[in-house]
Design a protein around this motif. Sequence first.
Motif, PDB file in Angstrom:
ATOM      1  N   ASN A   1      11.114   2.761   2.875  1.00 13.23           N
ATOM      2  CA  ASN A   1      11.441   1.744   3.881  1.00 13.23           C
ATOM      3  C   ASN A   1      11.275   0.312   3.372  1.00 13.23           C
ATOM      4  OD1 ASN A   1       8.678   1.864   3.779  1.00 13.23           O
ATOM      5  ND2 ASN A   1       8.390   1.699   5.986  1.00 13.23           N
ATOM      6  N   VAL A   2      11.337   0.107   2.083  1.00 14.01           N
ATOM      7  CA  VAL A   2      11.148  -1.235   1.517  1.00 14.01           C
ATOM      8  C   VAL A   2      12.173  -2.214   2.069  1.00 14.01           C
ATOM      9  CG1 VAL A   2      11.275  -2.602  -0.603  1.00 14.01           C
ATOM     10  CG2 VAL A   2      10.006  -0.452  -0.587  1.00 14.01           C
ATOM     11  N   THR A   3      13.433  -1.837   2.039  1.00 12.48           N
ATOM     12  CA  THR A   3      14.488  -2.755   2.493  1.00 12.48           C
ATOM     13  C   THR A   3      14.309  -3.115   3.957  1.00 12.48           C
ATOM     14  OG1 THR A   3      16.016  -1.835   0.874  1.00 12.48           O
ATOM     15  CG2 THR A   3      16.979  -3.069   2.702  1.00 12.48           C
ATOM     16  N   GLU A   4      14.019  -2.125   4.780  1.00 12.37           N
ATOM     17  CA  GLU A   4      13.842  -2.353   6.222  1.00 12.37           C
ATOM     18  C   GLU A   4      12.673  -3.299   6.493  1.00 12.37           C
ATOM     19  OE1 GLU A   4      12.161   0.255   9.915  1.00 12.37           O
ATOM     20  OE2 GLU A   4      13.601   1.242   8.582  1.00 12.37           O
ATOM     21  N   VAL A   5      11.541  -3.065   5.835  1.00 16.33           N
ATOM     22  CA  VAL A   5      10.363  -3.897   6.050  1.00 16.33           C
ATOM     23  C   VAL A   5      10.604  -5.311   5.520  1.00 16.33           C
ATOM     24  CG1 VAL A   5       7.917  -4.233   5.491  1.00 16.33           C
ATOM     25  CG2 VAL A   5       8.755  -1.957   6.103  1.00 16.33           C
ATOM     26  N   MET A   6      11.223  -5.429   4.364  1.00 12.85           N
ATOM     27  CA  MET A   6      11.491  -6.761   3.809  1.00 12.85           C
ATOM     28  C   MET A   6      12.436  -7.550   4.715  1.00 12.85           C
ATOM     29  SD  MET A   6       9.540  -7.194   1.214  1.00 12.85           S
ATOM     30  CE  MET A   6      10.178  -8.573   0.282  1.00 12.85           C
TER      31      MET A   6
ATOM     32  N   TYR B   1       6.686  -1.443  -9.651  1.00 13.96           N
ATOM     33  CA  TYR B   1       6.276  -0.074  -9.331  1.00 13.96           C
ATOM     34  C   TYR B   1       7.469   0.867  -9.383  1.00 13.96           C
ATOM     35  CZ  TYR B   1       1.504  -1.072  -7.790  1.00 13.96           C
ATOM     36  OH  TYR B   1       0.184  -1.411  -7.752  1.00 13.96           O
ATOM     37  N   ASN B   2       8.584   0.440  -8.825  1.00 11.28           N
ATOM     38  CA  ASN B   2       9.773   1.289  -8.803  1.00 11.28           C
ATOM     39  C   ASN B   2      10.309   1.535 -10.205  1.00 11.28           C
ATOM     40  OD1 ASN B   2       9.733   1.688  -6.032  1.00 11.28           O
ATOM     41  ND2 ASN B   2      11.061  -0.045  -5.621  1.00 11.28           N
ATOM     42  N   ARG B   3      10.240   0.546 -11.075  1.00 11.78           N
ATOM     43  CA  ARG B   3      10.700   0.740 -12.463  1.00 11.78           C
ATOM     44  C   ARG B   3       9.784   1.693 -13.216  1.00 11.78           C
ATOM     45  NH1 ARG B   3      11.986  -5.451 -14.095  1.00 11.78           N
ATOM     46  NH2 ARG B   3      13.734  -5.711 -12.674  1.00 11.78           N
TER      47      ARG B   3
ATOM     48  N   ILE C   1       4.826  -9.834  -3.875  1.00 11.25           N
ATOM     49  CA  ILE C   1       4.882  -8.417  -3.511  1.00 11.25           C
ATOM     50  C   ILE C   1       6.258  -7.836  -3.807  1.00 11.25           C
ATOM     51  CG2 ILE C   1       4.868  -6.825  -1.540  1.00 11.25           C
ATOM     52  CD1 ILE C   1       2.333  -8.212  -0.604  1.00 11.25           C
ATOM     53  N   PHE C   2       7.302  -8.594  -3.568  1.00 12.35           N
ATOM     54  CA  PHE C   2       8.642  -8.114  -3.900  1.00 12.35           C
ATOM     55  C   PHE C   2       8.723  -7.780  -5.389  1.00 12.35           C
ATOM     56  CE2 PHE C   2      13.072  -8.694  -5.159  1.00 12.35           C
ATOM     57  CZ  PHE C   2      13.685  -7.804  -4.291  1.00 12.35           C
ATOM     58  N   ASP C   3       8.205  -8.666  -6.235  1.00 16.95           N
ATOM     59  CA  ASP C   3       8.206  -8.416  -7.675  1.00 16.95           C
ATOM     60  C   ASP C   3       7.328  -7.215  -8.033  1.00 16.95           C
ATOM     61  OD1 ASP C   3       9.982 -10.456  -8.192  1.00 16.95           O
ATOM     62  OD2 ASP C   3       8.433 -11.889  -8.798  1.00 16.95           O
ATOM     63  N   MET C   4       6.190  -7.084  -7.384  1.00 25.09           N
ATOM     64  CA  MET C   4       5.311  -5.943  -7.657  1.00 25.09           C
ATOM     65  C   MET C   4       5.992  -4.631  -7.279  1.00 25.09           C
ATOM     66  SD  MET C   4       1.595  -7.376  -6.490  1.00 25.09           S
ATOM     67  CE  MET C   4       0.694  -5.943  -7.065  1.00 25.09           C
ATOM     68  N   ILE C   5       6.704  -4.624  -6.175  1.00 25.60           N
ATOM     69  CA  ILE C   5       7.421  -3.417  -5.752  1.00 25.60           C
ATOM     70  C   ILE C   5       8.488  -3.060  -6.779  1.00 25.60           C
ATOM     71  CG2 ILE C   5       9.038  -2.520  -4.022  1.00 25.60           C
ATOM     72  CD1 ILE C   5       7.292  -4.028  -1.914  1.00 25.60           C
TER      73      ILE C   5
ATOM     74  N   LYS D   1       0.830  -1.209   0.000  1.00 23.87           N
ATOM     75  CA  LYS D   1       0.000   0.000   0.000  1.00 23.87           C
ATOM     76  C   LYS D   1       0.867   1.262   0.000  1.00 23.87           C
ATOM     77  CE  LYS D   1      -4.022  -1.914   2.313  1.00 23.87           C
ATOM     78  NZ  LYS D   1      -4.801  -1.953   3.555  1.00 23.87           N
ATOM     79  N   GLU D   2       1.918   1.248   0.816  1.00 18.64           N
ATOM     80  CA  GLU D   2       2.822   2.397   0.871  1.00 18.64           C
ATOM     81  C   GLU D   2       3.489   2.636  -0.475  1.00 18.64           C
ATOM     82  OE1 GLU D   2       5.680   2.733   4.046  1.00 18.64           O
ATOM     83  OE2 GLU D   2       4.304   1.761   5.442  1.00 18.64           O
ATOM     84  N   VAL D   3       3.987   1.578  -1.081  1.00 16.80           N
ATOM     85  CA  VAL D   3       4.680   1.703  -2.364  1.00 16.80           C
ATOM     86  C   VAL D   3       3.712   2.192  -3.437  1.00 16.80           C
ATOM     87  CG1 VAL D   3       5.868   0.413  -4.193  1.00 16.80           C
ATOM     88  CG2 VAL D   3       6.497   0.050  -1.799  1.00 16.80           C
ATOM     89  N   ARG D   4       2.502   1.679  -3.427  1.00 14.10           N
ATOM     90  CA  ARG D   4       1.499   2.110  -4.412  1.00 14.10           C
ATOM     91  C   ARG D   4       1.172   3.599  -4.269  1.00 14.10           C
ATOM     92  NH1 ARG D   4      -3.325  -2.089  -4.305  1.00 14.10           N
ATOM     93  NH2 ARG D   4      -3.999  -0.895  -6.103  1.00 14.10           N
ATOM     94  N   SER D   5       1.291   4.115  -3.052  1.00  7.13           N
ATOM     95  CA  SER D   5       1.021   5.541  -2.844  1.00  7.13           C
ATOM     96  C   SER D   5       2.277   6.397  -3.000  1.00  7.13           C
ATOM     97  CB  SER D   5       0.370   5.775  -1.478  1.00  7.13           C
ATOM     98  OG  SER D   5       1.255   5.430  -0.443  1.00  7.13           O
TER      99      SER D   5
END
Length: 105
Positions: free
Chosen positions: A38-43, A100-102, A93-97, A29-33
Amino acid sequence: MNKEEVAMLGFEIVAYSGDARSKLLNLLKEVRSGNSENVTEVMEKVDELLKLAHESQTQMLAKESGGEEVELGFIFVHGQDHLMTTLLLRDIIFDMIELYNRSEK
């Protein structure tokens, strides 16, 4: 292992993998917005929780493979279901992130 001991391991697996699942869904949800900070920290936290769930699972598997009789119950099966679906969700979700980042660049 008796049924109560196996159930306790099942509860541990549900708790750890359930917490990981919640973190993954919140992260998406955070990444979509637009918040990818904090992706690395949460993962890393998700991976630690999944490691703990896997360690709980391994306790029972090690005892059974060592010849100890194990009374399997539905709670442990439920825990297995939680763990396996959360592992799959983590990968998706990792792949989706990544996607999104790309697309943001």
